[in-house]
Design a protein around this motif. Sequence first.
Motif, PDB file in Angstrom:
ATOM      1  N   ALA A   1       0.810  -1.217   0.000  1.00 25.59           N
ATOM      2  CA  ALA A   1       0.000   0.000   0.000  1.00 25.59           C
ATOM      3  C   ALA A   1       0.842   1.265   0.000  1.00 25.59           C
ATOM      4  O   ALA A   1       1.901   1.337   0.622  1.00 25.59           O
ATOM      5  N   THR A   2       0.334   2.259  -0.702  1.00 25.63           N
ATOM      6  CA  THR A   2       0.873   3.619  -0.600  1.00 25.63           C
ATOM      7  C   THR A   2       0.048   4.454   0.368  1.00 25.63           C
ATOM      8  O   THR A   2       0.486   5.509   0.823  1.00 25.63           O
ATOM      9  N   GLY A   3      -1.163   3.982   0.670  1.00 31.66           N
ATOM     10  CA  GLY A   3      -2.033   4.670   1.617  1.00 31.66           C
ATOM     11  C   GLY A   3      -2.819   3.649   2.414  1.00 31.66           C
ATOM     12  O   GLY A   3      -3.195   2.600   1.891  1.00 31.66           O
ATOM     13  N   LEU A   4      -3.059   3.941   3.678  1.00 33.75           N
ATOM     14  CA  LEU A   4      -3.767   3.019   4.567  1.00 33.75           C
ATOM     15  C   LEU A   4      -5.006   3.703   5.123  1.00 33.75           C
ATOM     16  O   LEU A   4      -4.923   4.795   5.687  1.00 33.75           O
ATOM     17  N   LEU A   5      -6.154   3.065   4.929  1.00 28.89           N
ATOM     18  CA  LEU A   5      -7.427   3.542   5.474  1.00 28.89           C
ATOM     19  C   LEU A   5      -7.885   2.551   6.530  1.00 28.89           C
ATOM     20  O   LEU A   5      -8.119   1.378   6.228  1.00 28.89           O
ATOM     21  N   ILE A   6      -8.008   3.015   7.775  1.00 28.84           N
ATOM     22  CA  ILE A   6      -8.425   2.161   8.888  1.00 28.84           C
ATOM     23  C   ILE A   6      -9.845   2.539   9.255  1.00 28.84           C
ATOM     24  O   ILE A   6     -10.105   3.656   9.719  1.00 28.84           O
ATOM     25  N   THR A   7     -10.766   1.633   9.014  1.00 29.67           N
ATOM     26  CA  THR A   7     -12.170   1.916   9.311  1.00 29.67           C
ATOM     27  C   THR A   7     -12.456   1.623  10.776  1.00 29.67           C
ATOM     28  O   THR A   7     -11.968   0.634  11.328  1.00 29.67           O
TER      29      THR A   7
ATOM     30  N   VAL B   1       8.733  -6.478  12.208  1.00 31.61           N
ATOM     31  CA  VAL B   1       9.327  -7.720  11.719  1.00 31.61           C
ATOM     32  C   VAL B   1       9.606  -7.622  10.217  1.00 31.61           C
ATOM     33  O   VAL B   1      10.661  -8.039   9.733  1.00 31.61           O
ATOM     34  N   VAL B   2       8.640  -7.059   9.481  1.00 26.38           N
ATOM     35  CA  VAL B   2       8.815  -6.878   8.037  1.00 26.38           C
ATOM     36  C   VAL B   2      10.013  -5.967   7.759  1.00 26.38           C
ATOM     37  O   VAL B   2      10.833  -6.245   6.875  1.00 26.38           O
ATOM     38  N   GLU B   3      10.135  -4.889   8.522  1.00 26.23           N
ATOM     39  CA  GLU B   3      11.256  -3.964   8.321  1.00 26.23           C
ATOM     40  C   GLU B   3      12.588  -4.623   8.642  1.00 26.23           C
ATOM     41  O   GLU B   3      13.587  -4.400   7.945  1.00 26.23           O
TER      42      GLU B   3
ATOM     43  N   SER C   1       6.462   2.558   3.607  1.00 23.91           N
ATOM     44  CA  SER C   1       6.372   4.008   3.465  1.00 23.91           C
ATOM     45  C   SER C   1       5.024   4.366   2.851  1.00 23.91           C
ATOM     46  O   SER C   1       4.800   4.157   1.662  1.00 23.91           O
ATOM     47  N   HIS C   2       4.114   4.861   3.677  1.00 22.26           N
ATOM     48  CA  HIS C   2       2.784   5.220   3.205  1.00 22.26           C
ATOM     49  C   HIS C   2       2.694   6.734   3.001  1.00 22.26           C
ATOM     50  O   HIS C   2       3.180   7.513   3.822  1.00 22.26           O
ATOM     51  N   ASP C   3       2.077   7.124   1.912  1.00 26.04           N
ATOM     52  CA  ASP C   3       1.855   8.549   1.671  1.00 26.04           C
ATOM     53  C   ASP C   3       0.906   9.130   2.705  1.00 26.04           C
ATOM     54  O   ASP C   3       0.999  10.316   3.042  1.00 26.04           O
TER      55      ASP C   3
END
Length: 404
Positions: A272-278, A302-304, A311-313
Amino acid sequence: MPQDQKTVAMPAGSSATIARFASLLSGRLNDLREALYAPETQKSLRSFSTQEVASLLGVAESTVRQLSLDGEGPEPERFSNGRRAYRLGQINELRRLLAARRPAEALDFLPHRRPGDKLQVLAVANFKGGSGKSTTTVHLCHYLALKGYRVLAIDLDPQASLSSMFGCQPEFDVGPNETLYAAIRYDDERRPLRDVVRETYFPGLDLVPGNLELAEFEHDTPHALARDDRGGDIFFRRLSSAIADIDADYDVVVIDCPPQLGFLTLGALFAATGLLITVHPAMLDVASMGQFLLMTSDLMSVVEEAGGVLSHDFIRFVLTRHNPHDVPQVHVATLLRSLFGDHVLTSPVLETTAIANAGLEKKSLYELERAAIGRETLNRALESVDAVNAEIVGLIEAAWGRRT
């Protein structure tokens, strides 16, 4: 007693009983779909009035009428009362016509990516069921397509609610190796993502459907990690690599994540470049979201450590099913805004019978006829959803450098 209300004799054994329940429900849902979308048994998109077309294009209604009178652009459907109606494909033709005539405003009519604009990949996530992920996803996808963007919707949830909203019944319409799993699996049956992309009844909007097959990735990945010193070919990169196959075809990809923080969701968060948390503004939902954020933070670390760069916009919280007259909900919404500030979208998705009624027909608000549930009710609901989606479009365009 009507057949529907009779107690159906079940075979012995829990697994056989549950399988029978599943078969009964699937069959009935398919019957309902065939009745709802008769005679073709497929969804189709309604036409749009001249007034709606003008609003979508951002021009005066007289401009649309004059184009029709001059015989320019597509020929609209005409009714006995003089009303004209356009299909979305025809509206896109008008976009191209107006963009060619008004080069200085071309981006307003055709807001496609330009050279140097990266594909925007939005993950809609939360592991609390009922937070409105699929509803948020389908409304965002429809809004973007209506505004002229090229959109790909990816159903990453084995329960396939998003696919159902597109008129696709997973157990009947999606065969083996026809979901995203086909593009991220670990064996020789892996296929390019382009092979499983489907056109929808919504011009400019394609779909990668989901079904239970997606759960195989959750089972396969631990085995791949155990036998592969490269970490299952770096499992969290597989989704982003698959999306790279269709990078040039779309402006925005929207991923409906499953309600759990597994390997599929991690792949989506990495891609993702952007994350939307509902989040529904109720205390139990917020407490659950707190656990989701803690687990997400731990797993992203862990991924890093494994070499992944996250890096999300933008990261934004989307308030869903919000009742502004419910005092406890208002307090929770205020709490979230005090904690997260501008990371909470200004506009919430209001709780409304319009969305619930649209859901009964497996439609978004954008698909409903104005008279379907009452003009005022629909307009209030649309204003709410439009405001949320417009904010998200603003974030996308800011990432492309079109807004500050």
